[in-house]
Design an enzyme around this catalytic site. Structure first.
Site, short mmCIF file in Angstrom:
data_model
loop_
_atom_site.label_atom_id
_atom_site.label_comp_id
_atom_site.label_asym_id
_atom_site.label_seq_id
_atom_site.Cartn_x
_atom_site.Cartn_y
_atom_site.Cartn_z
N SER A 157 69.51 -117.95 -119.68
CA SER A 157 69.80 -118.91 -120.74
C SER A 157 71.30 -119.23 -120.75
O SER A 157 71.85 -119.62 -119.72
CB SER A 157 69.32 -118.35 -122.09
OG SER A 157 69.40 -119.31 -123.11
N ASP A 323 58.71 -122.92 -120.41
CA ASP A 323 60.01 -123.04 -121.09
C ASP A 323 60.32 -124.51 -121.31
O ASP A 323 60.57 -125.25 -120.38
CB ASP A 323 61.08 -122.38 -120.22
CG ASP A 323 62.47 -122.39 -120.87
OD1 ASP A 323 62.62 -122.96 -121.96
OD2 ASP A 323 63.39 -121.81 -120.26
N HIS A 356 60.77 -120.03 -123.50
CA HIS A 356 62.12 -119.70 -123.05
C HIS A 356 62.39 -118.20 -123.05
O HIS A 356 63.09 -117.68 -122.18
CB HIS A 356 63.14 -120.41 -123.95
CG HIS A 356 64.56 -120.24 -123.52
ND1 HIS A 356 65.01 -120.64 -122.28
CD2 HIS A 356 65.63 -119.69 -124.16
CE1 HIS A 356 66.30 -120.36 -122.17
NE2 HIS A 356 66.70 -119.78 -123.29
#
EC number: 2.3.1.46
Length: 383
Positions: A157, A323, A356
């Site tokens: 991320s 995601d 995610h």
């Protein structure tokens, strides 16, 4: 809390701190008159100092990537499933370092820290920080630890954005770059989510223009709302359907009011209220702005391949099918740019239903890809 620490855990770990007294020049044009970093290490640095791997954390993460601080801890570090002896990130072969970045609130210098000029918390007087600034401080930490080159820099991320910045700003200081569930810049939709979260915080009556410390309070409602909004974006629709569906809390009938009826409402309220107890609202503002500002290709007229042209590392890029915050399409943009500038890049799109947050989970295919790649890195350096 664990009855006993699992054999494949790094065990009890103690955070360390280092303070750099020299002023830190920041990308925004301001500077910090010195700063402190809090970090943890796992594994043993070899005699050649060649087996070090830097781990870069995400928005609400910190330096505590694995293990326990005490036997009273409710849960281990955020990458416990992947980091430890014999795991994908093997502490028997590598020496891992994870530092809390500046602007956060877990021990490194941030808005809640004391401004030496005033003796009060910085609040919104704290300068804006960027991903590039974080990488600069991590490079200073590497110097302090005597690590000239990382065997790899790994992050998911927002951590993946730091990995990309590392490869561009310090190309000679990392052999491998592992970019997980990331994007080369935020879309307008992602910036919009961040702005709604910031407005939730800044319009809370208890915010006091960021000076809530002096009032012995905090913008609880605003930060809780921000976390609830953010958490929705970390999960996929399928994951939420599987976990909650339309189940009512305790199987009870509708209340026909505005209290909690559905399990998903209860879950989000819990996520929000618990986050308030462990995170600083001002830090949330600063970190989301750093996310918004990240766009290394902007220096090159929007050409991402040009931004990567100076890199020397080999890359592993990983995305997750469900995601939608940083979709596989965004990872493929990174891969295509690396191909264009003839970089060595491997790519894996992992089938996963968790959205995610998949990058935090021990999904078998994900574990296998990461383990195989880092196994080759270990062989390359003789670890």
């Amino acid at each position: 809390m664990p009855v006993e620490i699992p054999a494949d855990s790094v065990g009890l770990v103690t955070p360390q701190t280092v303070t750099f007294s020299a002023p830190l020049e920041l990308e925004c044009g301001r500077s910090l008159p010195g700063y402190t970093l809090t970090y943890e290490t796992y594994g043993t640095l070899n005699a050649q100092r060649s087996n070090a791997i830097l781990l870069c954390h995400a928005l609400s993460g910190d330096h505590h990537a694995a293990g326990y601080h005490s036997m009273d801890d409710r849960k281990p570090g955020w990458w416990e499933h992947l980091l430890g002896p014999g795991k994908a990130m093997d502490t028997e072969r590598f020496f891992f370092v994870c530092a809390n970045f500046i602007g956060s609130c877990k021990g490194s210098t941030g808005p809640a820290s004391t401004n030496p000029e005033t003796g009060a918390p910085w609040g919104l007087d704290f300068p804006m920080v960027t991903v590039r600034d974080w990488v600069k401080t991590q490079a200073e930490l590497a110097d302090y630890l005597g690590i000239e080159q990382w065997a790899a820099v790994v992050g998911g991320s927002l951590g993946g954005m730091q990995v990309m910045q590392w490869s561009m700003d310090y190309p000679e200081r990392l052999r491998h770059a592992v970019v997980i569930a990331a994007a080369p810049k935020l879309t307008a939709q992602n910036i919009a989510f961040n702005e709604v979260c910031r407005q939730a915080i800044m319009t809370d009556p208890e915010f006091y223009n960021g000076r809530y410390y002096a009032h012995n309070t905090k913008p609880r409602r605003g930060l809780s709302l921000a976390r609830m909004i953010g958490h929705i974006t970390y999960l996929s629709d399928n994951a939420m359907r599987t976990k909650f569906g339309r189940d009512t809390r305790g199987g009870k009938a509708f209340s026909f009011g505005f209290d909690v009826d559905f399990e998903v409402e209860s879950y989000l309220r819990y996520q929000g209220s618990s986050f308030v107890e462990r995170f600083d609202a001002n830090s949330y503002l600063y970190i989301t702005k750093a996310l918004d500002y990240f766009d290394p290709a902007s220096t090159w007229g929007g050409n991402l391949a040009e931004a990567f042209a100076s890199t020397r590392a080999n890359f592993l890029v990983i995305s997750f099918s469900s995601d939608w915050r940083f979709s596989p399409e965004r990872s493929r943009e990174i891969v295509q740019a690396l191909y264009t500038c003839n970089r060595d890049v491997s790519y894996a799109e992992i089938e996963a239903e968790h959205g995610h947050d998949s990058f935090l989970m021990p999904i078998p295919q994900y574990v296998a890809v990461l383990s195989t790649y880092l196994g080759r890195v270990a062989e390359e350096i003789g670890a």
